[in-house]
Design a protein around this motif. Structure first.
Motif, mmCIF file in Angstrom:
data_model
loop_
_atom_site.group_PDB
_atom_site.id
_atom_site.type_symbol
_atom_site.label_atom_id
_atom_site.label_comp_id
_atom_site.label_asym_id
_atom_site.label_seq_id
_atom_site.Cartn_x
_atom_site.Cartn_y
_atom_site.Cartn_z
ATOM 1 N N GLY A 11 -6.246 2.324 1.365
ATOM 2 C CA GLY A 11 -7.574 1.484 1.558
ATOM 3 C C GLY A 11 -9.012 2.445 1.348
ATOM 4 N N SER A 13 -10.082 3.745 -1.208
ATOM 5 C CA SER A 13 -11.025 3.784 -2.549
ATOM 6 C C SER A 13 -12.372 2.938 -2.462
ATOM 7 N N SER A 14 -12.397 1.975 -1.271
ATOM 8 C CA SER A 14 -13.783 1.300 -1.084
ATOM 9 C C SER A 14 -14.228 1.372 0.333
ATOM 10 N N MET A 16 -15.111 0.832 4.192
ATOM 11 C CA MET A 16 -14.925 2.314 5.369
ATOM 12 C C MET A 16 -13.880 3.338 5.036
ATOM 13 N N ARG A 36 -4.679 -0.193 -4.476
ATOM 14 C CA ARG A 36 -4.023 -0.955 -5.727
ATOM 15 C C ARG A 36 -4.785 -0.395 -7.299
ATOM 16 N N SER A 37 -6.114 -0.768 -7.135
ATOM 17 C CA SER A 37 -6.893 -0.597 -8.576
ATOM 18 C C SER A 37 -7.021 0.868 -8.918
ATOM 19 N N LYS A 40 -10.784 2.019 -9.416
ATOM 20 C CA LYS A 40 -11.237 2.709 -8.120
ATOM 21 C C LYS A 40 -10.775 4.007 -7.601
ATOM 22 N N ASP A 56 0.760 -0.972 -3.520
ATOM 23 C CA ASP A 56 0.424 -2.085 -2.790
ATOM 24 C C ASP A 56 0.986 -1.979 -1.484
ATOM 25 N N ILE A 57 0.231 -1.774 -0.365
ATOM 26 C CA ILE A 57 0.490 -1.779 0.949
ATOM 27 C C ILE A 57 1.749 -2.729 1.599
ATOM 28 N N THR A 79 -7.262 0.927 6.096
ATOM 29 C CA THR A 79 -8.420 0.018 6.050
ATOM 30 C C THR A 79 -7.935 -0.879 5.051
ATOM 31 N N LYS A 105 -2.894 -6.847 5.728
ATOM 32 C CA LYS A 105 -3.435 -6.654 7.063
ATOM 33 C C LYS A 105 -2.264 -6.218 8.144
ATOM 34 N N GLY A 173 -17.116 -4.309 13.478
ATOM 35 C CA GLY A 173 -17.816 -5.465 13.531
ATOM 36 C C GLY A 173 -18.239 -5.653 11.934
ATOM 37 N N VAL A 175 -19.873 -4.801 8.371
ATOM 38 C CA VAL A 175 -20.431 -3.650 7.611
ATOM 39 C C VAL A 175 -20.382 -4.249 6.355
ATOM 40 N N THR A 177 -19.747 -4.402 2.839
ATOM 41 C CA THR A 177 -18.904 -3.646 2.038
ATOM 42 C C THR A 177 -18.642 -4.636 1.107
ATOM 43 N N TRP A 180 -17.572 -8.306 1.520
ATOM 44 C CA TRP A 180 -18.117 -9.408 1.835
ATOM 45 C C TRP A 180 -18.322 -10.539 0.831
HETATM 46 N N1 LIG Z 1 -16.633 -5.217 6.351
HETATM 47 C C1 LIG Z 1 -16.595 -5.927 7.333
HETATM 48 O O1 LIG Z 1 -17.665 -6.408 7.548
HETATM 49 C C2 LIG Z 1 -15.368 -5.796 8.075
HETATM 50 C C3 LIG Z 1 -15.336 -6.682 9.495
HETATM 51 C C4 LIG Z 1 -14.521 -6.579 10.244
HETATM 52 C C5 LIG Z 1 -13.179 -5.864 9.833
HETATM 53 N N2 LIG Z 1 -13.073 -5.336 8.514
HETATM 54 C C6 LIG Z 1 -11.759 -4.868 8.265
HETATM 55 O O2 LIG Z 1 -12.012 -3.437 7.786
HETATM 56 C C7 LIG Z 1 -11.095 -2.870 6.677
HETATM 57 C C8 LIG Z 1 -11.850 -2.248 5.865
HETATM 58 O O3 LIG Z 1 -12.645 -3.232 5.194
HETATM 59 P P1 LIG Z 1 -13.994 -2.805 3.841
HETATM 60 O O4 LIG Z 1 -15.038 -3.807 4.252
HETATM 61 O O5 LIG Z 1 -13.841 -1.457 3.886
HETATM 62 O O6 LIG Z 1 -13.167 -3.622 2.605
HETATM 63 P P2 LIG Z 1 -12.996 -3.094 1.031
HETATM 64 O O7 LIG Z 1 -14.425 -2.361 0.878
HETATM 65 O O8 LIG Z 1 -12.898 -4.405 0.338
HETATM 66 O O9 LIG Z 1 -11.867 -2.089 1.020
HETATM 67 C C9 LIG Z 1 -10.550 -2.342 1.008
HETATM 68 C C10 LIG Z 1 -9.722 -1.439 0.462
HETATM 69 O O10 LIG Z 1 -8.285 -1.826 0.538
HETATM 70 C C11 LIG Z 1 -7.773 -1.692 -0.535
HETATM 71 N N3 LIG Z 1 -6.720 -2.648 -0.560
HETATM 72 C C12 LIG Z 1 -6.833 -4.260 -0.479
HETATM 73 N N4 LIG Z 1 -5.475 -4.668 -0.515
HETATM 74 C C13 LIG Z 1 -4.688 -3.847 -0.628
HETATM 75 C C14 LIG Z 1 -3.212 -3.794 -0.689
HETATM 76 N N5 LIG Z 1 -2.598 -4.977 -0.933
HETATM 77 N N6 LIG Z 1 -2.634 -2.526 -0.804
HETATM 78 C C15 LIG Z 1 -3.312 -1.249 -0.925
HETATM 79 N N7 LIG Z 1 -4.622 -1.471 -1.023
HETATM 80 C C16 LIG Z 1 -5.314 -2.548 -0.615
HETATM 81 C C17 LIG Z 1 -8.723 -1.967 -1.613
HETATM 82 O O11 LIG Z 1 -8.420 -1.558 -2.870
HETATM 83 P P3 LIG Z 1 -7.607 -2.411 -3.993
HETATM 84 O O12 LIG Z 1 -8.288 -3.715 -3.998
HETATM 85 O O13 LIG Z 1 -7.902 -1.555 -5.349
HETATM 86 O O14 LIG Z 1 -6.168 -2.251 -3.568
HETATM 87 C C18 LIG Z 1 -9.915 -1.254 -1.062
HETATM 88 O O15 LIG Z 1 -9.681 0.007 -1.377
HETATM 89 C C19 LIG Z 1 -10.372 -4.180 6.234
HETATM 90 O O16 LIG Z 1 -9.107 -4.227 7.074
HETATM 91 C C20 LIG Z 1 -11.281 -5.513 6.870
HETATM 92 O O17 LIG Z 1 -10.490 -6.555 7.154
HETATM 93 C C21 LIG Z 1 -14.274 -5.614 7.718
#
Ligand SMILES: NC(=O)c1ccc[n+]([C@@H]2O[C@H](COP(=O)([O-])OP(=O)(O)OC[C@H]3O[C@@H](n4cnc5c(N)ncnc54)[C@H](OP(=O)(O)O)[C@@H]3O)[C@@H](O)[C@H]2O)c1
Length: 237
Positions: A11, A13-14, A16, A36-37, A40, A56-57, A79, A105, A173, A175, A177, A180
């Motif tokens: 995770g 690549s984007s 957190m 995956r992507s 990215k 893919d995780i 993440t 997840k 909480g 964030v 990114t 959203w």
């Molecule tokens: N942002 C918030 O407000 C918030 C709040 C509470 C909890 N969270 C949790 O915090 C974590 C990080 O969130 P974020 O906001 O940083 O999200 P994000 O910016 O969307 O990043 C998610 C990352 O996971 C990768 N990913 C997604 N599905 C995948 C898969 N099946 N296999 C491998 N990689 C995968 C994505 O890249 P690819 O799509 O290219 O695979 C991306 O690099 C997540 O678990 C999210 O649920 C976020």
């Protein structure tokens, strides 16, 4: 001389995970980023100079291939989350659309532990990422809340089963990114601003806040089987 710490960030690549990878690189760690992507991942490789693995995780062969690539590692962090179809009212829930969330997840972290734990160096640890939806869910959040809550139990169980490997969870909480877009779409900016005004911290989270919380879990050898809430006090309001 101690060898350089090597951290796998699925995770990374984007959002957190990307901030975590950047912070670890700045601190002198070796980092492998997975996601995956390929687009990215190319950007991360270019900008941070770290190796990347497209995977893919939720796919077991992909997780096995990831660890064949890395060999021995110091810490494993995920993440990763694909919650694109997960937010729905229960009355009209299409269960199939929840599967990518369950895979990324919950089952993905399980696979990381299965295939990654045997490769962890002494003092090594695993960190999963859950989230505030487990503790302050809104309508449509049932599946995400359940997955986030489940990760706390998964980490507790694995902290016992895999000891002395430490297994922890960071629970962010809100964030701002790219994720959203799947939660609030075009209403993201106003939704997030309204929450910032309510939070004891007076703002929503920055990706570095969560990266720093994860690094604290990696470095503190006495913390295992716990959830670290990095949420600006969201659970209190
Ligand atoms: N942002 C918030 O407000 C918030 C709040 C509470 C909890 N969270 C949790 O915090 C974590 C990080 O969130 P974020 O906001 O940083 O999200 P994000 O910016 O969307 O990043 C998610 C990352 O996971 C990768 N990913 C997604 N599905 C995948 C898969 N099946 N296999 C491998 N990689 C995968 C994505 O890249 P690819 O799509 O290219 O695979 C991306 O690099 C997540 O678990 C999210 O649920 C976020």
């Amino acid at each position: 001389m101690q060898s350089t710490e090597h951290v796998v960030v699925v995770g990374g690549s984007s959002g957190m995970g990307r901030a975590l990878a950047a912070e670890l690189v700045a601190q002198g760690s070796e980092v492998t980023v997975a996601g995956r992507s390929t687009g990215k991942l190319d950007a991360v490789r270019r900008e941070l100079g770290v190796p990347t693995v497209a995977m893919d995780i939720g796919v077991e062969q992909d997780v096995e291939r990831l660890f064949k690539t890395t060999g021995t590692v110091s810490h494993i962090v995920t993440t990763a989350a694909d919650i694109s179809g997960a937010y729905q009212l229960i009355s009209e829930y299409d269960v199939n659309s929840a599967r990518s969330a369950v895979d990324s997840k919950l089952l993905g972290p399980l696979l990381l532990a299965k295939h990654g734990a045997p490769l962890l160096e002494p003092g090594g640890s695993i960190v999963f990422t859950s989230g505030i939806a487990a503790y302050r869910p809104g309508p449509r959040a049932s599946v995400v809340a359940a997955l986030n809550g489940g990760l706390a139990s998964l980490a507790s169980a694995l902290a016992v089963e895999l000891a002395p490997i430490r297994v922890n969870v960071v629970s962010p909480g809100w964030v701002d990114t790219p994720i959203w877009q799947h939660v609030a779409g075009d209403a993201t900016a106003e939704t997030v601003a309204a929450m910032a005004a309510r939070l004891p911290a007076g703002r929503i989270g920055r990706t570095k806040d969560i990266a720093d919380a994860i690094i604290a879990l990696l470095r503190n050898g006495f913390i295992t089987g716990t959830v670290l809430h990095a949420d600006g006090g969201h659970r209190l309001v």
